[in-house]
Design a protein around this motif. Structure first.
Motif, PDB file in Angstrom:
ATOM      1  N   GLN A 138       0.874  -1.182   0.000  1.00 48.49           N
ATOM      2  CA  GLN A 138       0.000   0.000   0.000  1.00 48.49           C
ATOM      3  C   GLN A 138       0.907   1.226   0.000  1.00 48.49           C
ATOM      4  OE1 GLN A 138      -2.527   1.016   3.343  1.00 48.49           O
ATOM      5  NE2 GLN A 138      -4.150   1.724   1.978  1.00 48.49           N
ATOM      6  N   LEU A 139       1.444   1.515  -1.179  1.00 45.22           N
ATOM      7  CA  LEU A 139       2.477   2.537  -1.289  1.00 45.22           C
ATOM      8  C   LEU A 139       2.132   3.590  -2.330  1.00 45.22           C
ATOM      9  CD1 LEU A 139       5.732   0.363  -1.263  1.00 45.22           C
ATOM     10  CD2 LEU A 139       4.699   1.610   0.649  1.00 45.22           C
ATOM     11  N   PRO A 140       2.564   4.826  -2.096  1.00 49.13           N
ATOM     12  CA  PRO A 140       2.509   5.839  -3.147  1.00 49.13           C
ATOM     13  C   PRO A 140       3.620   5.580  -4.164  1.00 49.13           C
ATOM     14  CG  PRO A 140       3.533   6.739  -1.177  1.00 49.13           C
ATOM     15  CD  PRO A 140       3.114   5.341  -0.832  1.00 49.13           C
ATOM     16  N   THR A 167       3.715   6.868   7.596  1.00 50.04           N
ATOM     17  CA  THR A 167       2.615   7.816   7.380  1.00 50.04           C
ATOM     18  C   THR A 167       2.682   8.314   5.947  1.00 50.04           C
ATOM     19  OG1 THR A 167       3.914   9.729   8.079  1.00 50.04           O
ATOM     20  CG2 THR A 167       2.624   8.608   9.784  1.00 50.04           C
ATOM     21  N   PHE A 168       1.532   8.710   5.419  1.00 54.09           N
ATOM     22  CA  PHE A 168       1.465   9.342   4.095  1.00 54.09           C
ATOM     23  C   PHE A 168       0.239  10.233   4.066  1.00 54.09           C
ATOM     24  CE2 PHE A 168       0.207   9.297  -0.487  1.00 54.09           C
ATOM     25  CZ  PHE A 168       1.297  10.015  -0.960  1.00 54.09           C
ATOM     26  N   ARG A 169       0.436  11.461   3.640  1.00 52.69           N
ATOM     27  CA  ARG A 169      -0.637  12.459   3.629  1.00 52.69           C
ATOM     28  C   ARG A 169      -1.276  12.616   5.020  1.00 52.69           C
ATOM     29  NH1 ARG A 169      -2.466  14.420  -1.313  1.00 52.69           N
ATOM     30  NH2 ARG A 169      -1.729  13.322  -3.176  1.00 52.69           N
ATOM     31  N   HIS A 222      -0.499   4.833   8.399  1.00 51.35           N
ATOM     32  CA  HIS A 222      -0.723   3.543   7.751  1.00 51.35           C
ATOM     33  C   HIS A 222      -0.220   2.385   8.600  1.00 51.35           C
ATOM     34  CE1 HIS A 222      -2.217   4.702   3.709  1.00 51.35           C
ATOM     35  NE2 HIS A 222      -1.588   5.829   3.974  1.00 51.35           N
ATOM     36  N   GLU A 223       0.879   2.605   9.311  1.00 57.06           N
ATOM     37  CA  GLU A 223       1.400   1.524  10.143  1.00 57.06           C
ATOM     38  C   GLU A 223       0.395   1.129  11.215  1.00 57.06           C
ATOM     39  OE1 GLU A 223       5.199   0.360  13.020  1.00 57.06           O
ATOM     40  OE2 GLU A 223       4.932   2.444  12.370  1.00 57.06           O
ATOM     41  N   VAL A 266       5.925  -4.636   6.945  1.00 57.67           N
ATOM     42  CA  VAL A 266       7.173  -3.917   6.711  1.00 57.67           C
ATOM     43  C   VAL A 266       6.831  -2.446   6.532  1.00 57.67           C
ATOM     44  CG1 VAL A 266       9.201  -3.679   5.231  1.00 57.67           C
ATOM     45  CG2 VAL A 266       8.207  -5.950   5.647  1.00 57.67           C
ATOM     46  N   VAL A 267       7.571  -1.582   7.221  1.00 58.15           N
ATOM     47  CA  VAL A 267       7.210  -0.164   7.264  1.00 58.15           C
ATOM     48  C   VAL A 267       8.326   0.703   6.671  1.00 58.15           C
ATOM     49  CG1 VAL A 267       6.384   1.717   8.717  1.00 58.15           C
ATOM     50  CG2 VAL A 267       5.909  -0.658   9.365  1.00 58.15           C
TER      51      VAL A 267
END
Length: 547
Positions: A86-88, A136-138, A142-143, A160-161
């Motif tokens: 789940q990545l940008p 984190t994103f935006r 997420h973690e 995996v973070v």
């Protein structure tokens, strides 16, 4: 995990005989890139928030992919295990994809906008063994979400973070240790490499029609499409492909990540859509091509004009996912100097129709192009009988790039015995073979027994100077069965009302029965991350009177 890709074996002999399946994998292509252009920059990745940029040569990219592949094996990932991301659009996305293909794992990209409801279904259905997320994103953690979901997902063994300094960080587990120097590294990197018919990509549909379905793709199904796509667009190893559309979507994964490797070209990726940053990247990196949906083209055109910063290297912009308003094509051509290419495709089959680079600009807004080599399209009635040119009907497709089927849901594959896939779209074909999508089957509005030409009315409303976005959907009516409602997002500083809509359409000489009988003005449309308006959500809101 067993992947029930029932649609692949029956097609193999015919596709190999016709030379429509390349019968190569991304491993073959990456190895060739390293052999031919080891010091060429393969990937430039920018984070919009701070402008931080990383560059990798093909040699560096392949070496890091090998390192991460061995690291994944150390986490217990093996052949046919699903690694969800789940990545940008970060460089780690590309590296993880290439690493997974080294060891026969299956990549499952997930959009960063997904939350607990969508993720719990997709991770459970796909039986993901490893999930890679940003810390984190935006501004979203997420973690924390991933860890809260893990107890309910028995197959999910590791999280995996990225951007973490903890023991489960991407660097600590995968990217920092010199795994490639371990005694068993060579064996790990070669013993389970997938063949061209093995499933390597699991992509969930973007959700314009409801419940997501997991489309399974092999190297042959994806690369068969990329070869003809590149040929039609005259792309080669000197091109620089900008990708700001999410790589967790087929647009970004196939045409932003895989295509440049096939071309021995360069990929430039941006993690958040910020038009000014996109202009900066195009100018700094000499981007020659990009692909995105209509809102991206609108923003880019406006920004180039406002900043007075031309983008002369950008030769072509392929626009898909939503109709392109005629004024936008005209404005973009004038401001960007870029050829606007309209196209149509699906996660299940890739881009199947597009206009030619030599076509008149009018074709970009009046059609969705004509079929590319290796594919066939037909317009048929409800009984499957092919209709005359100019008739509106169901769009069915037969193509070498068709997916292997839906994971654990073969009953939904919607492919007949002769290989024709029902796209779920309604369209017509003109005398020259160009198609025009009229909407989804579920988007058809039948008012008192008469089909309403939804797309044509939407196209006319897009010409109104106050309208930024428009969607026409049905609402129930006791007497007529259905009536039409126009949902409009005005341009900033503009207003729009029902009287203005009726007056405008009357000037356009629209049949009175085709004029929407209701108007709702909103600040924004429900849409996917790639800009597709989710009409099913508008219908649900109308049904529940929540608009």
């Amino acid at each position: 995990m067993d992947f029930d890709a029932v649609l692949l074996p029956a097609r193999r002999a015919a596709c190999i005989a016709a030379s429509t399946w390349p019968d190569r994998t991304i491993n073959d292509e990456l190895d060739a890139c390293v052999a031919d252009f080891p010091e060429k920059v393969a990937l430039t990745a920018m984070r919009a928030e701070d402008g931080a940029t990383r560059r990798f040569t093909y040699r560096e990219l392949a070496a890091l992919a090998d390192r991460v592949a061995v690291g994944l094996a150390r986490l217990g990932v093996g052949r046919n295990d699903v690694v969800a991301m789940q990545l940008p659009n970060w460089w780690q996305f590309t590296v993880l994809y290439l690493a997974c293909t080294r060891i026969g794992a299956v990549v499952n990209p997930l959009m960063p906008i997904f939350r607990e409801r969508e993720l719990s279904f997709m991770l459970g259905h796909g039986e993901a063994k490893v999930l890679v997320v940003p810390k984190t994103f935006r501004g979203f953690d997420h973690e924390a979400m991933a860890r809260a979901l893990q107890p309910s997902l028995p197959a999910l063994k590791r999280i995996v973070v990225i951007d973490s300094d903890g023991p489960d960080s991407f660097d600590a587990l995968l990217a920092a240790p010199a795994w490639e120097n371990e005694p068993d590294a060579a064996d790990i990197l070669t013993r389970s490499r997938p063949g061209p018919d093995d499933i390597t990509l699991l992509m969930y549909t973007s959700g314009t029609t409801g419940e997501p379905k997991g489309a399974m793709h092999s190297a042959n199904t994806v690369m068969a499409n990329l070869v003809e796509y590149a040929r039609k667009l005259r792309l080669g190893h000197d091109d620089v492909v900008l990708m700001a559309s999410p790589m967790a979507h087929q647009t970004g994964a196939a045409y932003g990540m895989m295509l440049p490797i096939l071309l021995r070209a360069r990929s430039v990726i941006l993690d958040k859509w910020e038009p000014a940053k996109a202009v900066e990247l195009i100018r700094a990196e000499g981007a020659t091509f990009t692909m995105a949906s209509t809102p991206f083209l609108t923003d880019l055109t406006k920004t180039v004009q406002e900043l007075a910063l031309p983008v002369p290297t950008l030769r072509s912009f392929l626009c898909s996912g939503a109709p392109i308003p005629p004024p936008l094509v005209e404005q973009a051509r004038k401001v960007l100097g870029t050829k606007i290419v309209s196209a149509w495709g699906m996660t299940e089959i890739g881009v199947i129709t597009m206009i030619d680079l030599d076509d008149d600009d009018e074709r970009a807004y009046s059609t969705d192009g004509k079929v590319i080599p290796g594919a066939e399209v037909r317009i048929v009635d409800e009984d499957g009988v092919e209709l005359p040119r100019g008739s509106v009907g169901r769009l069915v497709v037969r193509t070498c790039s068709a997916f292997g089927g839906y994971l654990k849901r073969p009953q939904w594959n919607n492919v007949d015995a002769e290989g024709w896939l029902d796209s779920g779209d309604v369209a017509k074909m003109d005398e020259r073979g160009y198609i025009r999508i009229s909407g989804r089957n579920k988007d058809v509005i039948i008012r008192g027994g008469e089909n309403i030409p939804v797309f044509e009315i939407e196209s006319l409303l897009y010409r109104h100077p106050a309208i930024d976005q428009v969607a026409i959907v049905a609402y129930a009516d006791e007497r007529l069965g259905e009536r039409c409602c126009a949902v409009v997002v005005p341009k900033p500083g503009q207003t729009f009302d029902f009287a203005s809509m009726v007056a405008f359409l009357k000037v356009q000489k629209v049949t009175l029965q085709y004029i929407p009988e209701r108007l709702i003005v909103r600040d924004a449309m429900p849409s996917t991350a790639t800009g597709k308006i989710q009409k099913f959500k508008l219908r649900e809101l109308l049904r529940d009177e929540l608009l």
